[in-house]
Design a protein around this motif. Structure first.
Motif, mmCIF file in Angstrom:
data_model
loop_
_atom_site.group_PDB
_atom_site.id
_atom_site.type_symbol
_atom_site.label_atom_id
_atom_site.label_comp_id
_atom_site.label_asym_id
_atom_site.label_seq_id
_atom_site.Cartn_x
_atom_site.Cartn_y
_atom_site.Cartn_z
ATOM 1 N N LYS A 84 -20.032 -55.884 40.471
ATOM 2 C CA LYS A 84 -19.505 -55.735 39.115
ATOM 3 C C LYS A 84 -20.311 -56.531 38.089
ATOM 4 N N LEU A 85 -21.260 -57.302 38.551
ATOM 5 C CA LEU A 85 -22.055 -58.172 37.683
ATOM 6 C C LEU A 85 -23.142 -57.372 36.977
ATOM 7 N N THR A 86 -23.278 -57.563 35.671
ATOM 8 C CA THR A 86 -24.317 -56.905 34.886
ATOM 9 C C THR A 86 -25.274 -57.975 34.381
ATOM 10 N N VAL A 87 -26.558 -57.822 34.721
ATOM 11 C CA VAL A 87 -27.569 -58.807 34.324
ATOM 12 C C VAL A 87 -28.654 -58.092 33.535
ATOM 13 N N GLU A 88 -28.942 -58.595 32.338
ATOM 14 C CA GLU A 88 -30.014 -58.054 31.500
ATOM 15 C C GLU A 88 -31.027 -59.162 31.230
ATOM 16 N N VAL A 89 -32.306 -58.836 31.451
ATOM 17 C CA VAL A 89 -33.400 -59.787 31.200
ATOM 18 C C VAL A 89 -34.225 -59.246 30.044
ATOM 19 N N THR A 90 -34.389 -60.073 29.000
ATOM 20 C CA THR A 90 -35.137 -59.657 27.821
ATOM 21 C C THR A 90 -36.141 -60.741 27.469
ATOM 22 N N ASP A 100 -43.102 -67.843 24.718
ATOM 23 C CA ASP A 100 -42.062 -66.946 24.205
ATOM 24 C C ASP A 100 -40.731 -67.257 24.898
ATOM 25 N N GLY A 101 -39.669 -66.839 24.279
ATOM 26 C CA GLY A 101 -38.353 -67.033 24.874
ATOM 27 C C GLY A 101 -37.983 -65.889 25.800
ATOM 28 N N VAL A 102 -37.264 -66.216 26.855
ATOM 29 C CA VAL A 102 -36.728 -65.204 27.758
ATOM 30 C C VAL A 102 -35.207 -65.393 27.784
ATOM 31 N N ALA A 103 -34.489 -64.294 27.574
ATOM 32 C CA ALA A 103 -33.023 -64.354 27.495
ATOM 33 C C ALA A 103 -32.399 -63.632 28.681
ATOM 34 N N ILE A 104 -31.364 -64.235 29.218
ATOM 35 C CA ILE A 104 -30.599 -63.652 30.322
ATOM 36 C C ILE A 104 -29.176 -63.439 29.824
ATOM 37 N N GLN A 105 -28.708 -62.196 29.861
ATOM 38 C CA GLN A 105 -27.349 -61.834 29.458
ATOM 39 C C GLN A 105 -26.609 -61.391 30.718
ATOM 40 N N VAL A 106 -25.503 -62.062 31.032
ATOM 41 C CA VAL A 106 -24.712 -61.746 32.215
ATOM 42 C C VAL A 106 -23.299 -61.384 31.765
ATOM 43 N N GLN A 107 -22.770 -60.272 32.299
ATOM 44 C CA GLN A 107 -21.407 -59.838 31.979
ATOM 45 C C GLN A 107 -20.645 -59.563 33.265
ATOM 46 N N TYR A 108 -19.349 -59.853 33.212
ATOM 47 C CA TYR A 108 -18.498 -59.641 34.381
ATOM 48 C C TYR A 108 -17.073 -59.336 33.915
ATOM 49 N N PRO A 109 -16.454 -58.254 34.415
ATOM 50 C CA PRO A 109 -15.063 -57.955 34.030
ATOM 51 C C PRO A 109 -14.076 -58.751 34.887
ATOM 52 N N VAL A 110 -13.136 -59.409 34.229
ATOM 53 C CA VAL A 110 -12.099 -60.174 34.922
ATOM 54 C C VAL A 110 -10.793 -59.399 34.808
ATOM 55 N N LYS A 111 -10.201 -59.077 35.941
ATOM 56 C CA LYS A 111 -8.928 -58.336 35.942
ATOM 57 C C LYS A 111 -7.801 -59.288 35.588
#
Length: 136
Positions: A84-90, A100-111
């Motif tokens: 269920k984990l969503t990881v985006e690397v930009t 340069d900067g590197v950004a990590i965006q992590v999302q997770y749905p909590v029931k």
């Protein structure tokens, strides 16, 4: 006189039950709210820890697939489902430059399990964390 006092005392038998019926829903809402807040906040801490570890790996030259694997490895032992984990690397690993900067965006749905809280909110709440580090 004592007969009158006894009559008054007998007529107040249901008072505690009525007070409990009025206060109990509010008390339950507060208790379940604290429990759900603790669950969501704990998940937020785990997500931020995983994003921080992934950003550090990306900053020292790891590829995108390695970063995603690191984030999943750092969060899954701590009771999060990696599917269920969503990881985006930009930006992607091919376009990263030193400094340069590197950004990590992590999302997770909590029931949300509490019946009162899930009626107010949706059945799940998406927790997200974003960490940015400079490429070395």
């Amino acid at each position: 006189m004592t007969l009158m006092i006894n009559k008054l005392r007998k007529s107040e038998n249901g008072q505690a039950l009525v007070e409990l019926a009025l206060v109990l829903p509010i008390l339950l809402l507060l208790v379940f709210g604290m429990i759900e807040f603790g669950r969501v906040f704990g998940t937020q801490l785990v997500i931020l820890h995983g994003a921080r570890e992934g950003a550090r790996a990306a900053a020292v030259g790891a590829s995108d697939t390695e970063v995603v694997a690191i984030v999943q490895n750092r969060t899954s032992p701590l009771t999060l489902d990696a599917s269920k984990l969503t990881v985006e690397v930009t930006p992607s690993d091919v376009s990263r430059q030193r400094g340069d900067g590197v950004a990590i965006q992590v999302q997770y749905p909590v029931k949300i399990y509490a019946p009162f809280i899930s009626a107010i909110m949706n059945d799940s709440y998406t927790v997200s964390g974003r960490v940015m580090m400079r490429m070395e």
